[in-house]
Design an enzyme around this catalytic site. Structure first.
Site, short mmCIF file in Angstrom:
data_model
loop_
_atom_site.label_atom_id
_atom_site.label_comp_id
_atom_site.label_asym_id
_atom_site.label_seq_id
_atom_site.Cartn_x
_atom_site.Cartn_y
_atom_site.Cartn_z
N ASP A 52 2.40 27.41 23.05
CA ASP A 52 3.02 26.09 23.18
C ASP A 52 4.49 26.17 23.58
O ASP A 52 5.01 25.29 24.24
CB ASP A 52 2.87 25.28 21.90
N ASP A 464 10.07 30.22 11.11
CA ASP A 464 8.66 30.34 10.72
C ASP A 464 8.29 31.65 10.05
O ASP A 464 7.48 31.65 9.13
CB ASP A 464 7.72 30.11 11.92
#
Length: 765
Positions: A52, A464
């Site tokens: 993405d 993350d």
């Protein structure tokens, strides 16, 4: 909320004339969402994975690694090409690949999307401009594929757009596209219609295009085509039987879910569809799996049963081309205790689970896991969470040439293996191996980088997955064994070191409501919570004094703060909120700050700051880099260029008027290990790029080259020149790359470059 996602890369520059070359600084685990995987139907080993925010990758089948094929098209002008919303392959030509490029359909990405086409497996690209935006990082990005090549006629491609733009067709091999007016469904669902950012309020449009290769041809084109749409009312699946001239909704189709995947089983003349009540990648609490018998025109509910109410939707769907009727489906999101994967060998009549409950809370498993390619996934994730199999599973494929080879994408990495048919043994003791197979895929969010002279080669603060420590240059080519833990935060946004006490390191996170600053006394190998921290501050920038005794923290959540000898933090009144802070690397009493057009200096260890020398016509201080070896020597990046001071900021000289509008600036060891190179992102006549100087900024050389893009240079990129290896520089932007020998060249021999590590940066949600 926007975040910046990045990786780390190395460029090698030597003295012989040759092109710049790039490879990965190895994390090995991907570090982000892989929403799509496409195998070539006729040629073994030709596989692509789309991400993405990290571009497109091609599989190296010999060792399960991946090669980035879009780095060269992600420069300052083409940074939106990091987002890939769909991929398609030409069944008749295994060298041709197509991709839909664009990051957002809202104003976070100002550019319209493009359909890229390559005739050499991604080595070079051409583009067809679209009159609307493409959303590779928008909600629903795991649905698809939205792009498809007609198996009977490779000149024909279809693309299902977002934002109500409908269905588009190319009849010239992807060189141009035109809207199909006869297809009127637009996919009206928006997750949050009132979202003022446009991220969740944009309607998600069409979800997949699937050709029926078993149907007859009409004027040389495949006659039967299926299109899914993001609607959960009465119709979300449409079919044409006249090569796209007319369309109709399929009768008796499921009406309350969104179709995520629609895959054809030619031998069965059947279409399999996975459904969820959310469009993903984060949502979905109910769903179904259906099989559409094309000849009979009938749907059959083949949803796997788990012996209890389903609390997840279905995303990933794979068919075994070698064994018609063999199907694997995955939960889109099963947040506890783990993802659910099911396998059927009889067209969905019966299913077996990859795991099931034994005596609660014990589980029977048909698998074992291997994370040798990314060891940090073990202690950082698998050992501390129940979700061993992952989450956000949309990409799921079985190799059409090998029933044992399979791959699936998650929000963390790409998993798979080479013994899938062990699943069919019927025994819980016969376990297949699921491995992390994302080596070479890099979409990790590198928020900051630092290199410590005489100490740790690279400290990388990431989103993350926390962050990573690379002890020396040799470690840059090996996936780390552990990420930053104890304390472990999802995202670290800043890291700094003490120039005269090189084992001392500080890092900061950005999670509100918890303590977000940590210290290390062994160069980042281990960490401890800062004893003076409280829960009121997070994010921003951080500076550690040269002697390691004082931390100055410009928190994103509020004021500039100061702590001495690991005590409580107090407010620094003389610097405004949001100021950039840095430390002198040799004088523990001196700190620097920047806010607006002003430069500030503290000579009392950060207790107070005062404005000092002027920075020419600059109106914005963007970055500050203190010389690693010289007290009082400081470099400042501004909207007017790079400025240099040798007297603690009392006076400044602009380095060169040819380099303007700069963003990051960094220093690194030069070719004789006594001189220092200067690196900066900025603008010269050649355009916005990464530049280096070996003569204190008098002249600047393009060290980026034409084969590597770093995205938008003003998108939060970070730089850290190596204090240990001549010509090595780490840059936080968008892909982690590594190169380790001396074959490339630079036009400026003064730069003395040998190796360059770089990292690219993107917006991510």
């Amino acid at each position: 909320m926007k975040k910046f996602f990045s990786s780390i890369q190395l460029l090698l520059l030597g003295t012989a004339q040759a092109a710049s070359q790039w490879q990965n600084v190895r994390l090995g685990g991907g570090g982000g969402f892989v929403p799509g995987i496409v195998f070539h139907p006729k040629t073994a080993g030709v596989v692509y994975a789309r991400t993405d925010i990290g571009g497109l990758y091609r599989l190296n089948a010999a060792d399960d690694s991946w090669t980035a094929v879009t780095d060269a098209i992600t420069d300052d002008a083409g940074w939106h090409n990091w987002g890939v919303d769909a991929v398609a392959l030409d069944p008749q030509d295994d060298a041709k690949v197509y991709a839909a490029f664009g990051l957002y359909t809202n104003d976070w990405d100002p550019s319209n999307g493009q359909i890229g086409r390559s005739a050499d497996r991604g080595a070079t690209w051409q583009f067809a401009d679209l009159p609307f935006k493409v959303g590779g990082n928008m909600p629903g990005r795991g649905m698809g594929e939205r792009l498809a090549v007609d198996p009977a006629n490779p000149d024909i491609l279809y693309f299902g757009a977002r934002s109500g733009k409908g269905l588009w067709k190319s009849t010239d091999g992807g060189a141009s596209f035109a809207k199909i007016d006869s297809f009127t469904a637009v996919g009206t669902y928006a997750p949050q219609p009132g979202d003022t950012t446009g991220l969740n309020s944009d309607i998600q449009g069409l979800t997949f295009v699937t050709f029926d290769s078993t149907s007859a041809t009409l004027d040389g084109a495949t006659s039967r085509i299926f299109v899914g749409t993001a609607d959960n009312s009465t119709a979300s699946l449409y079919m044409s039987e006249d090569a796209g001239a007319t369309w109709s909704a399929l009768k008796d189709q499921p009406g309350k879910f969104f179709p995520h995947k629609g895959k054809l089983s030619p031998a069965e003349k059947a279409l399999y569809i996975s459904y969820a009540d959310g469009t993903g990648p984060y949502d979905g609490t109910n769903g179904a799996v259906y099989r559409y018998d094309i000849a009979a025109g009938a749907f059959k509910d083949i949803t796997p049963s788990i012996g209890e109410a389903i609390n997840f939707g279905f995303g990933g769907l794979a068919l075994d081309a070698q064994k018609p009727g063999t199907v694997v489906v995955a939960s889109l999101n099963s947040w506890w205790p783990d993802a659910r994967l099911f396998r059927s060998t009889d067209s969905g009549a019966t299913w077996s689970q990859l795991w099931e409950w034994a005596d609660y809370p014990e589980m029977n498993l048909r698998y074992k896991q291997n994370v040798d390619k990314a060891p940090w996934i073990g202690p950082g994730f698998l050992d501390i969470d129940t979700k061993d199999l992952g989450w956000m599973i949309e990409a799921l494929e079985i190799d059409p040439h090998d029933s044992d080879h399979w791959l699936y994408g998650t929000g963390l990495t790409l998993y798979g293996g080479h013994d899938l048919t062990k699943w069919d043994a019927g025994s819980w003791d016969e376990k297949l191996t699921i491995s992390s197979l994302a080596d070479g895929i890099e979409e990790t969010s590198v928020q900051d980088v630092a290199s410590v002279p005489g100490g740790t080669e690279l400290l990388a603060a990431t989103g993350d997955v926390g962050g990573f420590t690379f002890a020396d240059a040799a470690a840059l080519g090996t996936a780390p064994k552990v990420n930053w833990m104890n304390p472990q935060w999802t995202t670290n946004v800043g890291v700094d070191y003490a120039g005269a006490a090189v084992k001392s390191v500080v890092r900061i996170g950005n999670s509100a409501g918890t303590k977000q600053i940590a210290l290390s006394s062994d160069g980042g190998a281990t960490w401890r919570e800062h004893p003076g921290a409280d829960t009121s501050a997070n994010g921003g920038t951080v500076a550690l004094g040269a002697d390691g005794k004082v931390v100055v923290w410009s928190a994103a959540s509020g004021s500039v703060l100061r702590s001495q000898d690991e005590g409580a933090f107090s407010k620094v009144a003389s610097l405004s909120s949001g100021a950039i802070v840095a430390s002198d690397k040799q004088n523990g009493s001196v700190f620097y700050g920047g806010s607006g057009s002003s430069f500030y200096v503290s000579k009392d260890a950060g207790s107070s700051f005062g404005a000092t020398g002027k920075l020419g016509s600059a109106t914005a201080v963007r970055d500050i880099a203190a010389h690693p070896a010289k007290a009082g020597d400081v470099w400042v990046s501004t909207d007017a260029g790079v400025f240099h001071s040798t007297d603690y900021g009392a006076t400044f000289t602009q380095t060169s008027t040819t380099l303007t509008n700069t963003f990051q600036v960094a220093l690194g060891v030069g070719k004789d290990k006594e001189s220092w190179n200067i690196y900066a992102f900025g603008h010269v006549a050649a355009g916005p790029r990464l530049y280096g100087s070996g003569d204190s900024g008098a002249t600047w050389t393009d060290i980026q080259g034409d084969t590597q893009g770093f995205g938008s240079i003003d998108g939060g990129t970070k730089l850290a020149g190596s204090g240990n290896v001549a010509g090595l520089v780490s840059q936080s932007s968008s892909l982690i790359d590594y190169f380790g020998n001396n074959k490339a060249s630079t036009a400026d021999d003064n730069v003395g470059a040998r190796d360059y590590y770089i990292v690219d940066e993107h917006h991510h949600v």
